[in-house]
Design an enzyme around this catalytic site. Structure first.
Site, PDB file in Angstrom:
ATOM      1  N   HIS A 220      -1.535   8.593  -5.018  1.00  0.00           N
ATOM      2  CA  HIS A 220      -1.056   9.793  -4.329  1.00  0.00           C
ATOM      3  C   HIS A 220      -2.176  10.810  -4.122  1.00  0.00           C
ATOM      4  O   HIS A 220      -2.003  11.798  -3.418  1.00  0.00           O
ATOM      5  CB  HIS A 220       0.078  10.424  -5.138  1.00  0.00           C
ATOM      6  CG  HIS A 220       1.026  11.252  -4.336  1.00  0.00           C
ATOM      7  ND1 HIS A 220       0.880  11.493  -2.987  1.00  0.00           N
ATOM      8  CD2 HIS A 220       2.163  11.924  -4.705  1.00  0.00           C
ATOM      9  CE1 HIS A 220       1.874  12.260  -2.561  1.00  0.00           C
ATOM     10  NE2 HIS A 220       2.650  12.542  -3.582  1.00  0.00           N
TER      11      HIS A 220
ATOM     12  N   ASP B  17       7.369  -6.186   9.928  1.00  0.00           N
ATOM     13  CA  ASP B  17       7.594  -7.619  10.140  1.00  0.00           C
ATOM     14  C   ASP B  17       6.255  -8.355  10.010  1.00  0.00           C
ATOM     15  O   ASP B  17       5.387  -8.239  10.868  1.00  0.00           O
ATOM     16  CB  ASP B  17       8.196  -7.836  11.535  1.00  0.00           C
ATOM     17  CG  ASP B  17       8.476  -9.294  11.841  1.00  0.00           C
ATOM     18  OD1 ASP B  17       8.133 -10.164  11.012  1.00  0.00           O
ATOM     19  OD2 ASP B  17       9.027  -9.565  12.925  1.00  0.00           O
TER      20      ASP B  17
END
Length: 439
Positions: free
Chosen positions: A160, A383
């Site tokens: 982060h 995908d």
């Protein structure tokens, strides 16, 4: 469930990082974020080569290597003392794992509805909750876990310090596209940007003033609550403005439940509460930041409210929708001032709500909870070549009273990943609107 680690290796960029990009300074927004990792978990049915796992793994690794030059800080290492990333091409961690018993992907999806810990324990990289233990720690870690049934889980963990959830969405969009179309990596339209205006690099870095646990706290429970499209439509119809966004409406329902939890813990008395919303700055500044700018581009919207005991039902929801909307509109207006020569100082715009939220949270006299909306980051669109995910999850935060919203598999729905102290969960689940609208 038993899972074996098959291999762990470092994947390096296919071309070296140019010398002029070797030092990646973190901005003061990056620095103010907790020293933790952000994680996303994607579940897939029937990968392209279920009977040839080596081929699938090699394909993953090759496509990752091809895109890392675009995401060059992810292959580097963080230098605490310099507040920078040494983009030395040390590589991203790639872990390959195998489920050795007969547990299926469907079993995991069903079990994850009860608690996210299962997803975190088995499908995120092993050191997800451990940060800054060594200069050699990778900033990007990936875990690929295969099932006997042919299912596959992709777990991604990024520090982060340099990435927010939107940046992970950009990374997954590029990586999945490269894996699906290996001969067309250069023609992928999404181009990550690491350019940052000089206003975000101070001469000195402000002390964070708090810390975050770097191990999992067993007293925290994270549970997914699904809000289907029909439930959101029904709820909207009962409000003054039915066109309110689905995110705002669901946040209002959850906020009411969180206030109810606090009231139950304090003998039925309402306390003041502070509601924080993480706001994505991309597209809201003037001039706008690129949509695929990869850093922490977050600003907090903090709104104080007091819900009287005598306001119940949909009146509560309507009031909370209004409160959340007003707070968000003010923060969006603040974003528009950030690059204005006549506007307020950048630091004050970013710091004031952050200091307010942290101070109230640490003081303990106000009920503080926070929302983070990940629903527009395209995780269900990733995908890799065998279809879109059939399920998704998050890397849990090691703090309570955090709510992360994600898109659902079904169009128009939302999933809320609610972090609570374990003792607070029964109160939350008994809220009337949670029982009515969530499953």
């Amino acid at each position: 469930m038993k899972v074996n680690i098959v291999s762990t290796k470092l994947i390096k960029p296919c071309t070296p990082t140019p010398q002029n990009l070797r030092n990646h300074k973190i901005s003061f927004i990056d620095y103010l974020n907790p020293p933790m990792n952000v994680g996303v978990i994607l579940l897939y049915e029937n990968p392209i080569s279920p009977n040839n796992p080596k081929q699938t793994t090699t394909h993953f690794q090759e496509s990752l290597s091809k895109i890392l030059p675009q995401f060059y800080p992810l292959a580097g290492r963080y230098i605490k003392e310099d507040h920078s990333v040494d983009c030395n091409d040390s590589g991203a961690e790639f872990v390959e794992a195998q489920v050795v018993d007969d547990v299926t992907l469907s079993d995991v999806i069903l079990a994850s509805k009860r608690e996210v810990k299962l997803l975190n324990d088995y499908f995120l990289p092993p050191k997800f909750h451990q940060v800054d233990e060594s200069l050699a720690d990778p900033l990007l870690s990936i875990r690929i876990t295969r099932f006997k049934c042919g299912g596959l889980v992709v777990g991604v963990s990024v520090s982060h310090r340099i990435f927010d959830a939107s940046s992970i969405g950009t990374f997954l969009a590029v990586w999945s596209n490269a894996n699906k179309n290996p001969g067309m990596v250069g023609s992928i339209k999404i181009r990550p940007s690491f350019d940052t205006p000089p206003e975000f690099f101070p001469g000195s870095y402000i002390s964070r003033g708090d810390s975050i646990k770097t191990c999992w706290d067993p007293n925290i429970v994270v549970k997914r609550f699904s809000f289907h499209k029909e439930a959101i439509t029904s709820l909207r119809s009962k409000l003054r403005l039915p066109e309110n966004s689905r995110v705002r409406v669901v946040c209002a329902v959850i906020a009411e439940a969180m206030i109810g939890v606090d009231r139950a813990k304090h003998d039925g008395k309402s306390r003041a509460c502070l509601i924080a919303q993480a706001v994505n700055m991309r597209g809201r500044t003037n001039p706008p930041l690129p949509n695929h700018s990869c850093r922490n581009w977050l600003i907090l919207s903090s709104t104080r409210c007091m819900m009287p005991n005598n306001i119940v039902g949909n009146n509560n929801i309507q009031e909370l929708v209004d409160i959340l909307g007003d707070g968000l509109e003010k923060t969006v207006a603040d974003c528009a001032e950030i690059f204005s020569p006549t506007g307020r100082d950048v630091k004050s715009i970013i710091m004031e709500p952050l200091v307010n939220v942290r101070g109230k949270s640490m003081g303990g006299e106000v009920n503080v909870f926070a929302f983070s909306d990940w629903s527009k980051f395209g995780f269900y669109e990733a995908d890799f070549g065998w279809g879109k995910p059939v399920g998704a999850g998050i890397g849990a935060f090691s703090r309570p009273n955090i709510i992360v919203l994600m898109d659902s598999k079904e169009s128009g729905g939302l999933e809320a990943w609610v972090h609570l102290n374990r003792s607070d969960l029964p109160y939350f689940e008994q809220d009337d609107h949670i029982k009515l609208y969530a499953s």
